[in-house]
Design a protein around this motif. Structure first.
Motif, PDB file in Angstrom:
ATOM      1  N   LEU A  14     -10.573 -10.003 -11.784  1.00  0.00           N
ATOM      2  CA  LEU A  14      -9.721  -9.194 -12.640  1.00  0.00           C
ATOM      3  C   LEU A  14      -9.832  -9.663 -14.080  1.00  0.00           C
ATOM      4  O   LEU A  14      -9.746 -10.850 -14.372  1.00  0.00           O
ATOM      5  N   GLU A  23       0.839  -1.193   0.000  1.00  0.00           N
ATOM      6  CA  GLU A  23       0.000   0.000   0.000  1.00  0.00           C
ATOM      7  C   GLU A  23       0.878   1.250   0.000  1.00  0.00           C
ATOM      8  O   GLU A  23       2.024   1.221   0.447  1.00  0.00           O
ATOM      9  N   SER A  74      -5.715   4.474 -11.375  1.00  0.00           N
ATOM     10  CA  SER A  74      -6.563   4.018 -10.274  1.00  0.00           C
ATOM     11  C   SER A  74      -7.283   5.215  -9.664  1.00  0.00           C
ATOM     12  O   SER A  74      -6.724   6.310  -9.606  1.00  0.00           O
ATOM     13  N   GLN A  88      -9.640  -3.772 -13.077  1.00  0.00           N
ATOM     14  CA  GLN A  88     -10.139  -4.230 -11.780  1.00  0.00           C
ATOM     15  C   GLN A  88     -11.200  -3.252 -11.298  1.00  0.00           C
ATOM     16  O   GLN A  88     -10.992  -2.034 -11.316  1.00  0.00           O
ATOM     17  N   SER A 114     -20.700  -5.752 -13.256  1.00  0.00           N
ATOM     18  CA  SER A 114     -21.042  -6.050 -11.867  1.00  0.00           C
ATOM     19  C   SER A 114     -22.463  -6.598 -11.799  1.00  0.00           C
ATOM     20  O   SER A 114     -23.327  -6.229 -12.607  1.00  0.00           O
ATOM     21  N   TYR A 145     -11.242   6.231  -7.148  1.00  0.00           N
ATOM     22  CA  TYR A 145     -12.540   5.870  -6.592  1.00  0.00           C
ATOM     23  C   TYR A 145     -13.588   6.790  -7.215  1.00  0.00           C
ATOM     24  O   TYR A 145     -13.294   7.944  -7.537  1.00  0.00           O
ATOM     25  N   THR A 198      -7.808  -0.764   4.934  1.00  0.00           N
ATOM     26  CA  THR A 198      -7.984  -2.192   4.667  1.00  0.00           C
ATOM     27  C   THR A 198      -8.279  -2.977   5.933  1.00  0.00           C
ATOM     28  O   THR A 198      -8.422  -4.197   5.878  1.00  0.00           O
ATOM     29  N   HIS A 247     -16.694   3.289  -5.299  1.00  0.00           N
ATOM     30  CA  HIS A 247     -16.243   2.095  -6.014  1.00  0.00           C
ATOM     31  C   HIS A 247     -14.821   2.333  -6.510  1.00  0.00           C
ATOM     32  O   HIS A 247     -14.479   3.440  -6.928  1.00  0.00           O
ATOM     33  N   TYR A 248     -14.043   1.269  -6.487  1.00  0.00           N
ATOM     34  CA  TYR A 248     -12.625   1.356  -6.856  1.00  0.00           C
ATOM     35  C   TYR A 248     -12.411   0.843  -8.270  1.00  0.00           C
ATOM     36  O   TYR A 248     -12.977  -0.190  -8.665  1.00  0.00           O
ATOM     37  N   ASP A 298     -13.567  -2.825  -7.886  1.00  0.00           N
ATOM     38  CA  ASP A 298     -13.842  -3.323  -6.539  1.00  0.00           C
ATOM     39  C   ASP A 298     -13.167  -4.682  -6.353  1.00  0.00           C
ATOM     40  O   ASP A 298     -12.011  -4.862  -6.707  1.00  0.00           O
ATOM     41  N   GLN A 299     -13.901  -5.650  -5.848  1.00  0.00           N
ATOM     42  CA  GLN A 299     -13.355  -6.989  -5.640  1.00  0.00           C
ATOM     43  C   GLN A 299     -13.816  -7.971  -6.699  1.00  0.00           C
ATOM     44  O   GLN A 299     -13.702  -9.185  -6.519  1.00  0.00           O
ATOM     45  N   LEU A 300     -14.322  -7.459  -7.797  1.00  0.00           N
ATOM     46  CA  LEU A 300     -14.761  -8.336  -8.881  1.00  0.00           C
ATOM     47  C   LEU A 300     -13.564  -8.997  -9.542  1.00  0.00           C
ATOM     48  O   LEU A 300     -12.440  -8.488  -9.442  1.00  0.00           O
TER      49      LEU A 300
END
Length: 1304
Positions: free
Chosen positions: A921, A614, A842, A915, A891, A844, A623, A901-902, A917-919
């Motif tokens: 890759l 990070e 990157s 990428q 999504s 948000y 996190t 959302h990231y 969020d956590q979806l």
């Protein structure tokens, strides 16, 4: 090159146009005898005039047929020209070859389809050769070898070569053509003649350039040459001196190595060829028998080495700046002194041309036999052309070369056979040879397995014998040529690799080849059993029983068979040059791809681009991590590596702590200004990492504990510092803990509580008792402390104890750096994105809109874009010249749910990824051998597009590209776009929405739009007294900060609204400690007047022609007036009118006794009767302070002061026009003689009635308009704007300052 070519009977029309860069010459060639064959088109040309028609006869031998025609080579777009080259339809691998008759410098190639047909070539490869046998493919700067062709038969497509090629032969290999027609081609070549001085070195020769004096000493050197080599080793240049200087340029393992040393006398490696350290190594595969250019530039210790298009910069070793070489420089080898013709290192075998040393043409001197040049061995001045023709095995699954076993029998009558060849490859596995033996089912296989050479004898399906051979210290897949000899005679199978000892397998009977020899692979019909993967690489010099196989016969179909081969060329290329592996990743490669080993780099990904860690402690806390030691990468994918820090998450702020090498208290004695005590601090991060951490933090601090006894920090007589510290840049700093930069004081001097008020530091009193000047350094641009110097502890009883604490920083400036966009036409623009070879983006976002572009950057054809393509999908699209590529992540839930959302999008030379969020890759591999450079030339648009369409509606924060965090807040502030928080209000994010911070604004309300108004009478006044500024304290020290001085007088911003019927009237006045003042008064004639002066200087007054003043801004030596937001006037002030040391600001009546001019005094005594609204002076809002903080010690209020709604009346059409109407009425009245009091009374009564009616009407209209405007805003923005607004007010809310947003 690939196969024999059959050409149809259609006659070709071409032009070959040679353009010299100095004096352009256009050469038109007319062909009298044109041979269409499978070989080439040969052109003889002579130049005497700009346009010259020449005849060419006997254009080469033709294997199939020669046709004698008169064909004119005309311009491709000349309709009079007919025909063009077109091969037979039966040709599966056609090519077209040109012989320019001499070496030319080719700069461009243009093509056109066959005239009046549906035949054209849409893409092709371009190869070139000096001999017509050994070919090399032309590649663009990014390695792409495919050139675009035509889309029809008439348009001309010209390809300008990114680097010119010097060649005699050109060969065009069509790759794609019209699918509805066939191949058709007309060609035009651009360039100019090329002449050079060439020397040929046979591996036992050299040229010596001898100086006129004993030694030559230079501070600047330039060496340039071009070479082509037949081997991977050899010295190109060498010179050395007795004091230890040397310069050596040599080929080593196909790379160019430069050794350079300046005056390093104690270097034990001076004349040891094996022990020298390589200063720099560059290039690869330089033994390919093609020309390579070299340029060495040296100035003092700085050296640039350029090989072909690759340049490396470095600083040489040694203590001196000059290169001292004794007697001579040698080229082509290093002769052993006293023994001509013998060499202490392997010398060069090949050709060198255009060899220049500091402007001297060495080869020209040698050709003219000048005495400065001495030739050793046989040096000739023409380049010999060896026939080392290679064949490329293209496919790892289908390539093979089959030679009949009868070739072995024809070469020898002995039992057994022998086979010898050379190969080079990058692949760690591949079949080199497979031979069936008699008696069956025996066979021999030679293969590369695990980068080693393995020989296997299969005696049956279950039994086999094998042996491994590996070149000492190196693998055989290193890209170099290796020689292999296989011999089955003498009752054994022996295998020899290069010059190593042979390895052997001893069978129990004599072996004899049966069937064909399969080289590089074996088809299933030929071997009848599973075989390893085919060989992918190059082979040459194939001998069977000592007989060299003629591959031209193979190509023509008269010898053996083949599949997926390229003849007359070795297609190997180094995919690790340039090295695309970042952050020190190790590059390795196969024939078709490269990979990066990212071990130990702190990064990951295909090219070691992505940070493993990070960027800050704040990010770790988000996190869910707790306090502890962490590795942080402050610049993400930037060039810096990770740093080890301690993250303290126990407090409200997340602290990043960096320790150093001396954290314990240290006692110092015996130091003096002449011999001070010095301590350097080594931190747990590099200086570059420290700078990145400090810059990215909101606040940093470092405690300096300093206790002293009879030890001074400053000389009390002249203020000379006796102790100091160095900041991160190595600059000396003389201020101590708690004080501001630029002033030689300690914290007690700022707080005015020093033990002895005659000094600004406790230690300067030099008492016998212990004193303390401990403080905290918090000016982060100077942190951390890199060194401390103490110089006054050498007197009796004098000593000091210090301790420099750890560097502590909190806040990640980028985490909550945000901007909000609420119009489709809104955007922020930044400089062009620098992302030729790769980029990672990157950020948000949160929104309720269904779609919108997050960011976009365009080029002429290339582009890169990230967007919300639908309510539940994010798309990443780009084009680097291979056509648009799109990555989409969908999504299962909507992404326009007003939650953060990231998004992270990355494009590299090997792959692209997205990428959300956590979806999962999403990846997209880059096409092989395609364009990799992203060419952009426009600005980077964030939150919108250049067309101002499809803009994003919502919020974006934490935007980072290639490790660089973009300051959206600052850009929004510079852009000056409208915001949902108005009038300097600052948007602050909260968990449930946003609030507007109006503390820096003269307005109030939820969105800082409600004006703060106060009614004054003739006795009312509001005076705000400023705290003693830093500039006042500058009078105490000669070391005042220039930055603070400048900021105290460079710019003043004033804004307010007023409503009054009084004149003259005092609106605003500002006084200073230096008896200066400015005053804004309403003159007797009803116009505002701006007055500025010093008490003892003439009055400066500026009166604009407008009725009332809205805003006043003072910058430097000039002032700008803005009247009702419409009229701007700028006035230049004298240098003595600059405001220095502001003391107070007064609204309304002025009762002080300060010396002012008469007009100002009269206005001040009359005061102001009316309403003042939204007064702003720099960052101060005095009316808000008067209403909200009446008890403040800085505020003085006199007379009646009431909050008023008079601004509402002003907005209903009277506040900015009242004085104008009065002035107009006075003008009208002046036109009519005022000789009747009755008429005057009647007029006044009528005017009063009209005024009251107008007020009522305008009040009604204003309310109606406000209602319509409110309704329209609600309809336009609907739920979107409602989501971003809030009913909360900031005061007393205690919201975090670091959670900021700017709206665009």
């Amino acid at each position: 090159m690939i196969s024999s070519v059959h050409v149809s009977h259609q006659i070709g029309t071409f032009i070959f146009l040679f353009i010299c860069h100095v004096q352009p010459v256009f050469l038109l060639l007319e062909l009298l005898t044109f041979c269409i064959s499978n070989t080439s088109v040969i052109l003889n040309h002579f130049q005497s005039e700009p346009w010259l028609s020449l005849s060419c006869t006997n254009l080469g031998a033709c294997s199939h047929q020669c046709l004698d025609y008169i064909v004119r080579f005309s311009l491709p777009d000349d309709p009079s020209g007919a025909g063009g080259w077109s091969p037979l339809v039966t040709d599966s691998q056609p090519w077209f070859q040109l012989d320019l008759r001499d070496r030319m410098e080719v700069t461009a190639v243009a093509t056109q389809g066959r005239y009046d047909s549906s035949d054209w070539v849409s893409s092709y490869m371009l190869l070139y050769s000096d001999t017509g046998r050994a070919w090399k493919q032309y590649r663009q700067e990014d390695g792409v070898g495919r050139l675009p062709g035509n889309m029809n038969s008439e348009a001309v497509v010209q390809n300008k070569l990114s680097h010119s090629i010097r060649t005699r032969f050109l060969r065009l290999l069509p790759l794609d053509w019209n699918p509805s027609g066939w191949l058709g081609l007309r060609v035009e070549v651009y360039g100019c003649g090329y002449k050079s001085d060439v020397a040929d070195f046979d591996g036992r020769s050299s040229l010596l350039y001898r100086f006129n004096q004993k030694s030559m000493s230079t501070v600047k050197d330039v060496v340039s040459l071009r070479f082509k080599s037949r081997q991977a080793e050899g010295v190109l240049l060498h010179g050395e001196g007795q004091r230890g200087d040397y310069i050596t340029l040599e080929l080593h393992r196909g790379r160019l190595a430069l050794y350079l040393n300046l005056d390093e006398r104690d270097d034990p490696r001076l004349r040891s060829s094996g022990g020298r350290s390589v200063a720099v190594s560059l290039g690869s595969l330089l033994d390919d028998q093609h020309w390579h250019s070299v340029l060495i530039e040296r100035f003092n210790k700085q050296v640039n080495l350029t090989v072909d298009s690759h340049t490396q910069h470095f600083r040489t070793k040694g203590e001196g700046d000059s290169l001292e070489v004794d007697y001579e420089l040698s080229f082509g080898g290093i002769p052993l002194p006293g023994k001509p013709g013998t060499f202490i290192r392997k010398n060069f075998h090949g050709c060198i041309e255009n060899l220049y040393y500091n402007g001297i043409n060495i080869i020209d001197l040698a050709k003219r036999r000048k005495p400065q040049i001495y030739s050793v061995g046989n040096v000739t001045f023409s380049c010999s052309q060896p026939q080392l023709v290679a064949t490329t095995f293209v496919s790892s699954s289908a390539s093979f070369l089959s030679l009949p076993a009868t070739a072995a029998a024809a070469g020898s009558e002995e039992a057994g056979f022998s086979l010898r060849f050379q190969f080079r490859t990058w692949n760690a596995d591949g079949l080199l040879l497979s031979v069936r033996l008699a008696p069956e089912p025996q066979r021999v296989e030679l293969q590369i397995s695990g980068s080693r050479l393995r020989l296997t004898l299969h005696t049956s399906a279950q039994q086999k014998f094998s042996t491994c051979v590996s070149r000492s210290g190196h693998n055989v897949n290193d890209g170099l040529w290796h020689s292999v000899t296989l011999d089955t005679r003498d009752q054994q199978i022996s295998l020899t690799l290069d010059d190593e000892a042979a390895s052997a397998i001893e069978p129990w009977q004599q072996l004899q080849a049966q069937g064909d020899f399969y080289l590089g692979g074996c088809p299933s019909e030929g071997c009848g059993h599973p075989t390893p993967a085919a060989f992918q690489g190059c082979m040459r010099l194939i001998h069977i029983n000592g007989v060299l196989m003629n591959l031209l016969h193979v190509q023509q179909g008269s010898l053996g068979r083949y599949h997926a081969l390229q003849f007359d060329t070795c297609g190997i290329r180094d995919r690790c040059l340039p090295n695309y592996c970042e952050h020190g990743g190790q590059c390795s490669q196969t024939w078709s791809a490269f990979r990066c080993d990212c071990s130990g780099t702190g990064h990951t990904g295909a090219t070691c681009h992505n940070a493993l860690y990070e960027p800050s402690c704040e990010a770790y806390k988000l996190t869910g991590s707790s306090s502890g030691y962490y590795s942080i990468d402050p610049d993400g994918s930037g060039p810096l590596g990770p740093a080890r820090v301690y993250c303290n998450m126990t407090e409200d702020q997340v602290w990043t702590v960096l320790d150093h090498s001396s954290s314990a208290p240290v006692r110092v004695q015996g130091s003096s200004p002449q011999k001070p005590y010095i301590m350097r601090f080594n931190y747990s991060a590099s200086p570059e990492q420290l700078r990145a951490i400090v810059t990215g933090s909101e606040q940093c601090q470092q405690e300096v504990v300093y206790r002293c006894r009879k030890s001074r920090l400053f000389n009390i007589k002249d203020g000379t510092p006796m102790s100091w510290w160095l900041d991160q840049a190595g600059e000396r700093r003389t201020y101590w803990g708690g004080f501001l930069p630029g002033v030689q004081q300690c914290s007690c001097g700022l707080q005015e509580n020093c033990q002895d008020m005659n000094y600004f530091c406790n230690c300067d009193a030099a008492t016998n008792s212990w004193s303390n000047d401990t403080g905290v350094l918090s000016y982060k641009d100077h942190l951390p402390v890199s060194q401390i110097v103490i110089g006054d502890t050498n007197r009796t009883g004098s000593e000091a104890v210090y301790r420099v604490g750890a560097l502590r920083c909190y806040g990640d400036k980028s985490t909550w750096n945000a901007a909000s966009f609420y119009q489709e036409s809104s955007y922020l623009h930044f400089p062009t994105l620098q992302a030729e070879l790769g980029s990672d983006i990157s950020f948000y976002f949160k929104t309720s809109a269904p779609s919108g572009v997050f960011l976009e950057n365009l080029g002429l054809k290339d582009f890169i874009r990230v967007e919300l393509s639908s309510p539940s999908a994010v798309a990443f699209s780009f084009d680097v010249g291979n056509g648009p590529a799109v990555l989409t992540v969908k999504s299962h839930v909507p992404l326009n749910d007003r939650q953060w959302h990231y998004v992270r999008a990355e494009r590299g030379v090997q792959e692209a990824s997205l990428q959300v969020d956590q979806l999962p890759l999403r990846f997209l591999e880059a096409p092989a051998d395609a364009h990799v450079r992203l060419q952009l030339n426009s600005q980077l648009f964030v939150g919108g597009t250049a067309s101002r369409q499809r803009g994003f509606l919502g919020c974006i924060r934490t935007l980072a590209i290639n490790g660089v965090h973009f300051n959206l807040e600052e850009r929004a502030r510079m852009t000056g776009s409208s915001s949902l928080c108005h009038n300097r209000g600052r948007c602050i994010e909260k968990s449930s929405g946003y609030v507007c911070d109006c503390s820096q604004s003269a307005y109030g309300g939820p969105s800082c739009r409600e004006e703060v108004s106060v009614s004054f009478d003739s006795e009312s006044s509001v005076t705000y007294t400023f705290q003693e500024p830093f500039s006042v304290m500058q009078n105490r020290s000669s070391q005042a900060s220039s930055v603070s001085r400048e900021s105290s007088r460079a710019r003043e911003n004033v804004a307010f609204s007023f409503l009054t019927s009084q004149r003259p009237a005092m609106l605003l006045s500002v006084s200073t400690f230096s008896q200066q003042y400015i005053a804004v008064i309403l003159a007797t004639n009803g116009t505002p007047s701006y007055t500025h002066t010093h008490a003892h200087t003439p009055l400066h007054s500026h009166t604009p022609f407008d009725e009332c003043m809205k805003r006043d801004r003072w910058v430097g030596d000039s002032r700008t007036l803005e009247i009702d937001q419409d009229i701007h006037r700028k006035y230049t002030l004298s240098s003595d009118a600059q405001l220095i040391l502001i003391r107070s600001l007064t609204l309304g009546k002025v009762t002080g006794r300060d010396p002012v001019h008469r007009e100002v005094r009269e206005a001040g005594l009359r005061g102001f009767v009316g309403c003042l609204s939204s007064v702003q002076f720099n960052h101060l809002a005095p009316l808000k302070v008067a209403l909200l903080h009446r008890g403040s010690s800085l505020l003085s209020i006199r007379g009646a002061l009431e909050e008023s709604n008079c601004v509402a009346l002003a907005e209903s059409a009277t506040s900015h026009s009242l004085l104008g109407k009065d002035k107009e009425q006075r003008s009208d009245t002046a036109a009519t003689p005022d000789d009747s009091a009755v008429i005057g009374g009647v007029c006044v009564s009528v005017l009063v009635c009209v005024f009251v009616c107008v007020c009522v009407i305008f009040r009604f209209l204003y309310q109606q308009r406000a209602e319509r405007r409110s309704l329209q805003e609600k309809e336009n923005r609907q739920a979107l704007e409602t989501a971003y607004r809030t009913e909360l007010h900031l005061h007393g809310a205690g919201v975090r300052d670091n959670m900021k947003e700017y709206y665009i």
